[in-house]
Enzyme design. Structure first.
Site, PDB file in Angstrom:
ATOM      1  N   SER A 122      46.805  39.611  42.629  1.00  0.00           N
ATOM      2  CA  SER A 122      48.052  39.660  41.848  1.00  0.00           C
ATOM      3  C   SER A 122      48.184  41.039  41.232  1.00  0.00           C
ATOM      4  CB  SER A 122      48.021  38.613  40.734  1.00  0.00           C
ATOM      5  OG  SER A 122      49.065  38.843  39.797  1.00  0.00           O
ATOM      6  N   TYR A 150      43.623  34.335  33.987  1.00  0.00           N
ATOM      7  CA  TYR A 150      44.216  34.585  35.310  1.00  0.00           C
ATOM      8  C   TYR A 150      43.967  36.033  35.745  1.00  0.00           C
ATOM      9  CZ  TYR A 150      47.873  34.704  38.942  1.00  0.00           C
ATOM     10  OH  TYR A 150      48.566  34.840  40.118  1.00  0.00           O
TER      11      TYR A 150
HETATM   12  P1  NDP Z   1      51.813  27.572  44.334  1.00  0.00           P
HETATM   13  O1  NDP Z   1      51.282  26.916  43.125  1.00  0.00           O
HETATM   14  O2  NDP Z   1      53.275  27.498  44.614  1.00  0.00           O
HETATM   15  O3  NDP Z   1      50.995  27.088  45.632  1.00  0.00           O
HETATM   16  C1  NDP Z   1      49.587  27.134  45.573  1.00  0.00           C
HETATM   17  C2  NDP Z   1      48.997  26.817  46.925  1.00  0.00           C
HETATM   18  O4  NDP Z   1      47.585  26.916  46.780  1.00  0.00           O
HETATM   19  C3  NDP Z   1      49.335  25.425  47.370  1.00  0.00           C
HETATM   20  O5  NDP Z   1      49.432  25.376  48.777  1.00  0.00           O
HETATM   21  C4  NDP Z   1      48.110  24.651  46.882  1.00  0.00           C
HETATM   22  O6  NDP Z   1      47.807  23.520  47.682  1.00  0.00           O
HETATM   23  C5  NDP Z   1      47.005  25.658  47.057  1.00  0.00           C
HETATM   24  N1  NDP Z   1      45.907  25.348  46.150  1.00  0.00           N
HETATM   25  C6  NDP Z   1      45.907  25.389  44.806  1.00  0.00           C
HETATM   26  N2  NDP Z   1      44.741  24.932  44.335  1.00  0.00           N
HETATM   27  C7  NDP Z   1      43.995  24.590  45.414  1.00  0.00           C
HETATM   28  C8  NDP Z   1      42.705  24.035  45.583  1.00  0.00           C
HETATM   29  N3  NDP Z   1      41.932  23.717  44.538  1.00  0.00           N
HETATM   30  N4  NDP Z   1      42.258  23.832  46.842  1.00  0.00           N
HETATM   31  C9  NDP Z   1      43.040  24.112  47.905  1.00  0.00           C
HETATM   32  N5  NDP Z   1      44.278  24.622  47.809  1.00  0.00           N
HETATM   33  C10 NDP Z   1      44.750  24.851  46.570  1.00  0.00           C
HETATM   34  O7  NDP Z   1      51.359  29.106  44.213  1.00  0.00           O
HETATM   35  P2  NDP Z   1      51.951  30.450  44.866  1.00  0.00           P
HETATM   36  O8  NDP Z   1      52.350  30.218  46.259  1.00  0.00           O
HETATM   37  O9  NDP Z   1      52.907  31.029  43.899  1.00  0.00           O
HETATM   38  O10 NDP Z   1      50.644  31.366  44.794  1.00  0.00           O
HETATM   39  C11 NDP Z   1      49.771  31.568  45.891  1.00  0.00           C
HETATM   40  C12 NDP Z   1      48.798  32.686  45.537  1.00  0.00           C
HETATM   41  O11 NDP Z   1      49.536  33.845  45.176  1.00  0.00           O
HETATM   42  C13 NDP Z   1      47.886  32.368  44.350  1.00  0.00           C
HETATM   43  O12 NDP Z   1      46.620  32.916  44.583  1.00  0.00           O
HETATM   44  C14 NDP Z   1      48.587  33.072  43.208  1.00  0.00           C
HETATM   45  O13 NDP Z   1      47.686  33.396  42.171  1.00  0.00           O
HETATM   46  C15 NDP Z   1      49.121  34.298  43.906  1.00  0.00           C
HETATM   47  N6  NDP Z   1      50.235  34.939  43.225  1.00  0.00           N
HETATM   48  C16 NDP Z   1      51.432  34.309  43.024  1.00  0.00           C
HETATM   49  C17 NDP Z   1      52.450  34.956  42.372  1.00  0.00           C
HETATM   50  C18 NDP Z   1      53.775  34.328  42.114  1.00  0.00           C
HETATM   51  O14 NDP Z   1      54.571  34.909  41.340  1.00  0.00           O
HETATM   52  N7  NDP Z   1      54.117  33.209  42.701  1.00  0.00           N
HETATM   53  C19 NDP Z   1      52.281  36.332  41.870  1.00  0.00           C
HETATM   54  C20 NDP Z   1      50.996  36.909  42.151  1.00  0.00           C
HETATM   55  C21 NDP Z   1      50.028  36.230  42.794  1.00  0.00           C
HETATM   56  P3  NDP Z   1      47.978  21.981  47.179  1.00  0.00           P
HETATM   57  O15 NDP Z   1      49.323  21.850  46.556  1.00  0.00           O
HETATM   58  O16 NDP Z   1      47.815  21.202  48.441  1.00  0.00           O
HETATM   59  O17 NDP Z   1      46.877  21.729  46.213  1.00  0.00           O
END
Ligand code: NDP
Length: 237
Positions: free
Chosen positions: A132, A146
C-alpha cells in the site's frame, strides 16, 4: 491478451476487489490461475465459473494452510499475494488480537508463501505482493497497524529479491492508493479526506492495479526486482 500463455499463477485472496481483478486479468492473458478465498465462497465460485480459474478455500491467517496451498499448487511461474485486511482506529483502543491477526494475514502469510513458492519456482518466476502507499506515507491517524504491515513488505521484497535474484526470480511490491473496493468504497465516509491529499481527486479501479500486476508478471518486467511500484493517484506525492 496472451502474454502469460502457458504460465501457472496462484493469487492469494482473489475472491473480491483488487484480487478478483487480478484473477480476471491473469486468466485473460492465458495463465492457468488458482486463487484462494476465506469468507466469500459464493463470489469465489462465480469468479471461477466466469474465468476458468480454480478457487480454493485457504485462510491466510493460518500460516501452515497457506504454505500447504502454495505447495499443492505445484511449481508456480507467478505468485501474487493480495489477501490483506485493515484494522483502523486508535491504537490505544484496538484489540491486540485483531492487530496480531492483521500481522498474520498481511505479513506472515506473504513471507512464507513467497519462500515456499520460490522452492520450486523456475527461472523467470515472479513474486508480486500487494502492499500500500501507506507503506510510505501515513497522512492520517488510525493507520498504524495497517501501515506497519505494509512497510514490512518493503523490507521483505528487498531481501527476497537478493535471495532469489541469482535464480532469475523477481520480487516486487505493488502499492495502491485508494481503490474502489469493499475495503475502501469510492463513496465511503473517508473519501473527501483521502481525495484532499491526492493529485487525482478520485479513487482508482481494481483493474488499474491488475494492469500493473500483469505487467510485472509478464515478459517486459524481467529486469525489475526489489522495487516498490506505487499506483496511488498521487496520494504519496
Ligand atoms: P477487499 O476487502 O475488498 O478484498 C479482500 C480480498 O482478500 C478478498 O478477496 C478476501 O477474500 C481476501 N482475504 C481477506 N482476508 C483473507 C484471509 N484471511 N484469507 C484469504 N483471503 C483473504 O480488499 P481490497 O481488494 O481493497 O484489497 C486487496 C489488497 O490491496 C489488500 O492487501 C489491501 O491491503 C490492498 N490495498 C487496498 C487498497 C484500497 O484502497 N482498496 C489500497 C492499498 C492497498 P474473502 O472475502 O473470501 O475472505
Amino acid at each position: 491478451g496472451g502474454s502469460l500463455h502457458g504460465k501457472s499463477a496462484l493469487v492469494l485472496g482473489g475472491s473480491r476487489g483488487i484480487g478478483a481483478a487480478i484473477v480476471r486479468r491473469l486468466a485473460a492473458e492465458g495463465a492457468a490461475v488458482t486463487f484462494t478465498y476465506a469468507g466469500s465462497r459464493d463470489a469465489a465460485e462465480r469468479l471461477a465459473a466466469e474465468t476458468g480459474a480454480t478457487a480454493a478455500m485457504t485462510d491466510s491467517a493460518d500460516r501452515d494452510a497457506v504454505i500447504a496451498r502454495v505447495r499443492e499448487s505445484g511449481p508456480l511461474d507467478v505468485l501474487v499475494v493480495n489477501a490483506g485486511v485493515g484494522a483502523f482506529g486508535d491504537p490505544l483502543e484496538q484489540d491486540p488480537d485483531e492487530v496480531d491477526r492483521l500481522v498474520r494475514i498481511n505479513v506472515t502469510a506473504p513471507y512464507h508463501a513467497a519462500v515456499e513458492a520460490a522452492r520450486r519456482m523456475p527461472e523467470g518466476g515472479r513474486i508480486i505482493v500487494i502492499g500500500s502507499v501507506n507503506g510510505d506515507r501515513i497522512p492520517f491517524p488510525g493507520l498504524s497497524a495497517y501501515a506497519m504491515s505494509k512497510s514490512a513488505l518493503q523490507g521483505m521484497a528487498r531481501g527476497l529479491a537478493r535471495d532469489f535474484g541469482p535464480r532469475g526470480i523477481t520480487v516486487n511490491v505493488v502499492q495502491p492508493g485508494p481503490i474502489d473496493t469493499d475495503m475502501n468504497p469510492a463513496d465511503g465516509p473517508m473519501k473527501d479526506v483521502m481525495h484532499a491529499v491526492m493529485a487525482l481527486k478520485r479513487h482508482g479501479r481494481p483493474e488499474d492495479v491488475a494492469g500493473m500486476v500483469n505487467w510485472l508478471a509478464g515478459p517486459e518486467a524481467g529486469f525489475v526486482t526489489g522495487a516498490m511500484h506505487t499506483i496511488d493517484g498521487g496520494f504519496g506525492a
